[in-house]
Design a protein around this motif. Structure first.
Motif, PDB file in Angstrom:
ATOM      1  N   ILE A   1       0.840  -1.203   0.000  1.00 49.07           N
ATOM      2  CA  ILE A   1       0.000   0.000   0.000  1.00 49.07           C
ATOM      3  C   ILE A   1       0.871   1.248   0.000  1.00 49.07           C
ATOM      4  CG2 ILE A   1      -1.717   1.331   1.291  1.00 49.07           C
ATOM      5  CD1 ILE A   1      -2.761  -1.379   2.374  1.00 49.07           C
ATOM      6  N   GLU A   2       1.935   1.226   0.788  1.00 46.00           N
ATOM      7  CA  GLU A   2       2.823   2.384   0.914  1.00 46.00           C
ATOM      8  C   GLU A   2       3.552   2.711  -0.385  1.00 46.00           C
ATOM      9  OE1 GLU A   2       4.046   2.139   5.662  1.00 46.00           O
ATOM     10  OE2 GLU A   2       5.306   1.166   4.136  1.00 46.00           O
ATOM     11  N   THR A   3       3.632   1.748  -1.291  1.00 49.36           N
ATOM     12  CA  THR A   3       4.364   1.971  -2.542  1.00 49.36           C
ATOM     13  C   THR A   3       3.448   1.999  -3.769  1.00 49.36           C
ATOM     14  OG1 THR A   3       4.821  -0.410  -2.698  1.00 49.36           O
ATOM     15  CG2 THR A   3       6.484   0.970  -1.633  1.00 49.36           C
ATOM     16  N   SER A   4       2.146   2.144  -3.523  1.00 46.31           N
ATOM     17  CA  SER A   4       1.175   2.190  -4.628  1.00 46.31           C
ATOM     18  C   SER A   4       0.622   3.596  -4.785  1.00 46.31           C
ATOM     19  CB  SER A   4       0.030   1.204  -4.381  1.00 46.31           C
ATOM     20  OG  SER A   4       0.503  -0.132  -4.396  1.00 46.31           O
ATOM     21  N   GLN A   5       0.668   4.100  -6.017  1.00 42.65           N
ATOM     22  CA  GLN A   5       0.198   5.463  -6.274  1.00 42.65           C
ATOM     23  C   GLN A   5      -1.323   5.550  -6.403  1.00 42.65           C
ATOM     24  OE1 GLN A   5       2.578   3.954  -8.471  1.00 42.65           O
ATOM     25  NE2 GLN A   5       4.240   4.655  -7.140  1.00 42.65           N
ATOM     26  N   VAL A   6      -1.968   4.383  -6.548  1.00 45.72           N
ATOM     27  CA  VAL A   6      -3.420   4.329  -6.671  1.00 45.72           C
ATOM     28  C   VAL A   6      -3.944   3.286  -5.693  1.00 45.72           C
ATOM     29  CG1 VAL A   6      -5.392   3.887  -8.202  1.00 45.72           C
ATOM     30  CG2 VAL A   6      -3.322   4.985  -9.107  1.00 45.72           C
TER      31      VAL A   6
ATOM     32  N   ALA B   1     -13.049  -0.839  -0.800  1.00 41.93           N
ATOM     33  CA  ALA B   1     -14.496  -0.893  -0.554  1.00 41.93           C
ATOM     34  C   ALA B   1     -14.778  -0.152   0.741  1.00 41.93           C
ATOM     35  CB  ALA B   1     -14.957  -2.340  -0.454  1.00 41.93           C
ATOM     36  N   GLY B   2     -15.213   1.081   0.619  1.00 40.50           N
ATOM     37  CA  GLY B   2     -15.406   1.925   1.785  1.00 40.50           C
ATOM     38  C   GLY B   2     -16.450   1.411   2.758  1.00 40.50           C
ATOM     39  N   THR B   3     -17.354   0.577   2.288  1.00 43.37           N
ATOM     40  CA  THR B   3     -18.405   0.039   3.145  1.00 43.37           C
ATOM     41  C   THR B   3     -17.843  -0.816   4.264  1.00 43.37           C
ATOM     42  OG1 THR B   3     -19.912  -0.010   1.253  1.00 43.37           O
ATOM     43  CG2 THR B   3     -20.545  -1.310   3.177  1.00 43.37           C
ATOM     44  N   TYR B   4     -16.725  -1.490   3.999  1.00 45.67           N
ATOM     45  CA  TYR B   4     -16.235  -2.487   4.941  1.00 45.67           C
ATOM     46  C   TYR B   4     -14.947  -2.122   5.663  1.00 45.67           C
ATOM     47  CZ  TYR B   4     -19.691  -5.377   2.588  1.00 45.67           C
ATOM     48  OH  TYR B   4     -20.870  -5.857   2.070  1.00 45.67           O
ATOM     49  N   LEU B   5     -14.248  -1.090   5.235  1.00 41.54           N
ATOM     50  CA  LEU B   5     -12.950  -0.788   5.823  1.00 41.54           C
ATOM     51  C   LEU B   5     -12.991   0.409   6.760  1.00 41.54           C
ATOM     52  CD1 LEU B   5     -10.470  -1.192   2.830  1.00 41.54           C
ATOM     53  CD2 LEU B   5     -11.118  -2.879   4.540  1.00 41.54           C
ATOM     54  N   ASP B   6     -12.229   0.327   7.836  1.00 44.97           N
ATOM     55  CA  ASP B   6     -12.007   1.480   8.692  1.00 44.97           C
ATOM     56  C   ASP B   6     -11.155   2.467   7.887  1.00 44.97           C
ATOM     57  OD1 ASP B   6     -11.268   3.334  10.594  1.00 44.97           O
ATOM     58  OD2 ASP B   6     -10.591   1.870  12.064  1.00 44.97           O
ATOM     59  N   ALA B   7     -11.523   3.729   7.908  1.00 44.97           N
ATOM     60  CA  ALA B   7     -10.807   4.741   7.124  1.00 44.97           C
ATOM     61  C   ALA B   7      -9.328   4.799   7.483  1.00 44.97           C
ATOM     62  CB  ALA B   7     -11.450   6.115   7.338  1.00 44.97           C
ATOM     63  N   ALA B   8      -8.964   4.349   8.690  1.00 43.23           N
ATOM     64  CA  ALA B   8      -7.569   4.387   9.121  1.00 43.23           C
ATOM     65  C   ALA B   8      -6.679   3.499   8.252  1.00 43.23           C
ATOM     66  CB  ALA B   8      -7.450   3.965  10.580  1.00 43.23           C
ATOM     67  N   VAL B   9      -7.266   2.515   7.578  1.00 46.39           N
ATOM     68  CA  VAL B   9      -6.486   1.657   6.677  1.00 46.39           C
ATOM     69  C   VAL B   9      -5.827   2.502   5.597  1.00 46.39           C
ATOM     70  CG1 VAL B   9      -6.640  -0.168   4.946  1.00 46.39           C
ATOM     71  CG2 VAL B   9      -7.870  -0.407   7.107  1.00 46.39           C
ATOM     72  N   LEU B  10      -6.520   3.524   5.149  1.00 48.28           N
ATOM     73  CA  LEU B  10      -6.013   4.367   4.064  1.00 48.28           C
ATOM     74  C   LEU B  10      -4.868   5.270   4.507  1.00 48.28           C
ATOM     75  CD1 LEU B  10      -9.393   5.365   2.383  1.00 48.28           C
ATOM     76  CD2 LEU B  10      -7.880   3.438   1.843  1.00 48.28           C
ATOM     77  N   ASP B  11      -4.616   5.349   5.805  1.00 46.57           N
ATOM     78  CA  ASP B  11      -3.487   6.146   6.291  1.00 46.57           C
ATOM     79  C   ASP B  11      -2.149   5.578   5.821  1.00 46.57           C
ATOM     80  OD1 ASP B  11      -5.243   7.812   7.565  1.00 46.57           O
ATOM     81  OD2 ASP B  11      -4.959   6.926   9.554  1.00 46.57           O
ATOM     82  N   HIS B  12      -2.167   4.321   5.362  1.00 44.49           N
ATOM     83  CA  HIS B  12      -0.941   3.701   4.856  1.00 44.49           C
ATOM     84  C   HIS B  12      -0.626   4.137   3.421  1.00 44.49           C
ATOM     85  CE1 HIS B  12      -0.498   1.137   8.343  1.00 44.49           C
ATOM     86  NE2 HIS B  12      -1.713   0.659   8.191  1.00 44.49           N
TER      87      HIS B  12
END
Length: 250
Positions: A24-29, A33-44
């Protein structure tokens, strides 16, 4: 450039694998699925990464984003809730990517049912009581289930039963299970296992539908039924039995 299908686990940011975080840390995109994930996952995600919620997209629209990223020379983190091996649409998406010549790989994740079992502190297989776990789902406005996989057929095994995508259909599920499991069979519903809004409902087949209705649950829940979730007392595992002949060492 590669599309990384990543098991994002049950939703909690700290239940991602080390490999998942690195990708995740090395992916530009990042597609998720926002329905199932805690938004904190995207902090990576790295600074400036494009974040795309797939909740309202169809497969062709998702594919278009993946192919476009490939054409721009960007790596993609395609986050799948739980583990990509079940109910992730992995087969459909990779088939489309193969047709476009886009490379991809898969990183496993913690399945939601495992997070639910951990929250309950139970083992889903109990020696001399139950040694099988059935992972299945409900069918309503979703992909047709094969006739051989009717819930009543699985109920005949009396295995620990894990139901995904079924929280809106608990009364019908109960009706199919009671003939084999009985009205007093323990059932647990775990909503958003491991996430801040987690909710655990414990009951029996005879009353779980009312409990779910009272809680107003409509999505993101796993249902587990069977003797194991009631902490059924079984025997000791043969693997660790003191009477087991372990042979010579060396």
């Amino acid at each position: 450039m590669t599309v990384h299908f990543i098991g994002a686990g049950p939703g909690a940011a700290d239940l991602l694998t080390v490999r998942a975080v690195r990708l995740i840390e090395t992916s530009q995109v990042c597609l998720y699925a926002g329905t199932y994930l805690d938004a904190a996952v995207l902090d990576h995600c790295p600074p400036g990464a494009s974040r795309i919620d797939t909740a309202q997209l169809d497969l062709d629209e998702i594919t278009a984003h993946l192919v476009a990223a490939y054409e721009r020379g960007q790596n993609v983190a395609r986050l799948c809730s739980g583990d990509p091996s079940i109910y992730s649409a992995l087969a459909e998406q990779t088939r489309r990517l193969d047709a476009h010549g886009v490379p991809w790989d898969v990183t496993p994740g913690v399945p939601a049912y495992a997070a639910a079992a951990a929250r309950l502190g139970v083992e889903l297989t109990v020696p001399e009581v139950v040694q099988s776990v059935v992972l299945t789902r409900a069918h309503a406005r979703s992909t047709q289930m094969p006739a051989s996989e009717a819930l009543a057929n699985f109920a005949q095994t009396r295995a620990t039963l894990v139901l995904h995508l079924a929280i809106r259909h608990v009364p019908e599920l109960v009706e199919n299970l009671i003939p084999e499991y009985g009205v007093d069979c323990p059932v647990v519903v775990v909503y958003r296992a491991s996430q801040p809004g987690e909710l655990v409902l414990r009951g029996r087949l005879g009353d779980i539908a009312e409990r779910v209705e009272a809680a107003g649950l409509r999505q993101a829940a796993v249902i587990i039924a069977g003797a194991a979730v009631g902490r059924a007392r079984g025997g000791d595992s043969h693997l660790y039995d003191s009477r087991r002949d372990r042979g010579s060492v060396g």
